[in-house]
Design an enzyme around this catalytic site. Structure first.
Site, short mmCIF file in Angstrom:
data_model
loop_
_atom_site.label_atom_id
_atom_site.label_comp_id
_atom_site.label_asym_id
_atom_site.label_seq_id
_atom_site.Cartn_x
_atom_site.Cartn_y
_atom_site.Cartn_z
N GLN A 34 -10.50 2.35 3.26
CA GLN A 34 -9.32 2.50 4.11
C GLN A 34 -9.57 3.61 5.13
OE1 GLN A 34 -4.67 3.70 3.54
NE2 GLN A 34 -5.49 2.20 2.11
N LYS B 172 6.58 -0.27 22.20
CA LYS B 172 7.87 0.43 22.27
C LYS B 172 7.81 1.66 23.16
CE LYS B 172 11.13 2.85 19.21
NZ LYS B 172 11.45 3.22 17.80
N TYR C 1 -5.61 1.90 8.24
CA TYR C 1 -4.26 2.47 8.28
C TYR C 1 -3.93 2.90 9.71
CZ TYR C 1 -6.30 7.26 7.92
OH TYR C 1 -7.00 8.43 8.13
N LEU D 99 -0.99 0.26 13.92
CA LEU D 99 -0.22 0.14 15.16
C LEU D 99 -0.11 1.48 15.90
CD1 LEU D 99 2.55 -2.32 13.94
CD2 LEU D 99 0.56 -2.83 15.38
N GLN E 9 11.92 -5.53 11.52
CA GLN E 9 10.58 -5.22 12.02
C GLN E 9 9.50 -6.05 11.35
OE1 GLN E 9 10.35 -0.98 11.36
NE2 GLN E 9 11.27 -0.49 13.33
N ALA F 201 7.18 -1.35 7.90
CA ALA F 201 8.43 -1.77 8.54
C ALA F 201 9.57 -0.94 7.95
CB ALA F 201 8.69 -3.25 8.31
N ARG F 202 10.35 -0.33 8.82
CA ARG F 202 11.46 0.51 8.38
C ARG F 202 12.67 -0.31 7.98
NH1 ARG F 202 15.14 2.67 11.62
NH2 ARG F 202 13.87 2.20 13.45
N ASP G 145 0.83 -1.20 0.00
CA ASP G 145 0.00 0.00 0.00
C ASP G 145 0.86 1.25 0.00
OD1 ASP G 145 -2.91 1.17 0.74
OD2 ASP G 145 -1.38 2.25 1.88
N TYR H 91 3.24 10.15 -0.81
CA TYR H 91 4.30 9.67 0.10
C TYR H 91 5.67 9.93 -0.54
CZ TYR H 91 0.57 6.80 2.27
OH TYR H 91 -0.58 6.34 2.86
#
Length: 316
Positions: free
Chosen positions: A184, A223, A212, A215, A291, A286-287, A53, A58
């Protein structure tokens, strides 16, 4: 032991069987450089992930960026790996500075620009990113025309009100257009406003929901547990806003369920979303490849009914 749910989800012609997770592309080309982006994309596809996605805007928010960086990164990965047929690509229109709004001409021009950046001949799922002032009949017809022309396979709606979703569907019925198949919204364990008119609209129109910020900017990874913790993450201020009595209650139940299944906290938060009515696949990013484990575990985790209820009660 972690159970594997019997998942067979389709968004129109798009098959997400066994893969109820969308990989968020917002970090690709932003906090994730090319090496990390390629590793994440390949790791996701290798593990059976299907839907990637992104959006044409972006990552325009980053200094020196103009939008399209994520699409370009995905396009480079597709070119380098030849894995176009292994994945589904979702992107969006309305927010890029060169292509603002949802007029027919803009939708067509933005789609062509996205296709060029992605280096592909079709967009598998094309979203109206945010609602705008253009007549809904014009917008609905423009998206439908892209399907007729083979540039788009399926249509999605993001950040629209229930009333405007109804209006889009009225235009579809009145003019014989292709129907949107996906919605979405912003939805997760600590942001539950979707569970009202929007969910009713999704049920009414048979829309598969792909939440979206699944998390909560990282809060639901566990974290962020100390308001004074030192972190350089650009998401930290947004995540830490959830660190109140309710947020701590949610983290406590997440910890308990995660320990029972021997999975990361984030996996449980994603699995809770998958268990909700109308949800087809949460979106999470995920960076770096490290992750991915938690995201992929969430894709395969089936929670017991009492665990889902305990999490719902904690976040009420």
């Amino acid at each position: 032991m972690t159970a594997i749910p019997d998942t067979s989800t389709t968004l129109g012609s798009l098959d997400l069987a066994g893969a109820p997770l969308a990989l968020g592309g917002n970090v690709l080309g932003w906090t994730a450089g090319q090496d990390d982006s390629f590793a994440v994309l390949s790791g996701f596809a290798d593990a059976g992930g299907r839907l990637i996605d992104t959006a044409d805007v972006y990552s325009a928010w980053a200094p020196g960026h103009v939008g399209g960086e994520s699409e370009e990164m995905i396009g480079r990965w597709l070119s380098a790996t030849g894995r176009r047929e292994d994945v589904l690509i979702a992107t969006k229109v309305s927010q890029h500075s060169d292509f603002p709004g949802l007029s027919a001409a803009n939708i067509r021009a933005a789609a062509e620009a996205s296709l060029q950046r992605l280096g592909t001949d079709r967009i598998d799922l094309y979203y109206a990113h945010f609602d705008h002032d253009e007549p809904i009949e014009e917008t609905a017809a423009a998206f439908s025309a892209l399907v007729d022309q083979g540039l788009v396979r399926e249509i999605g709606i993001s950040n629209f009100s229930a009333e405007r979703i109804d209006a889009w569907m009225d235009a579809v019925a009145a003019n014989g257009l292709h129907r949107p198949v996906a919605l979405q919204p912003h939805y997760n364990l600590v942001e539950r406003g979707f569970e009202g008119q929007l969910r009713d609209a999704a049920e009414r129109h048979g829309l598969g929901v792909l939440p979206y910020w699944a998390l909560a900017s990282g809060f639901l990874t566990g974290k962020y547990r100390d308001a004074d913790q030192d972190t350089h993450s650009p998401r930290a201020p947004e995540a830490l806003k959830y660190l109140d009595e309710r947020g701590e209650r949610v983290l406590a139940v997440l910890d308990e369920v995660a320990a029972a299944h021997e999975v990361p906290v984030a996996s449980v938060a994603l699995a809770w979303l998958v268990a909700q009515p109308t949800v087809a696949a949460p979106i999470a990013s995920a960076r770096h490849a490290g992750q991915l484990e938690a995201l992929l575990a969430g894709m395969r985790l089936a929670l017991a009914a009492d665990e889902v209820q305990a999490l719902s009660d904690a976040s009420a």
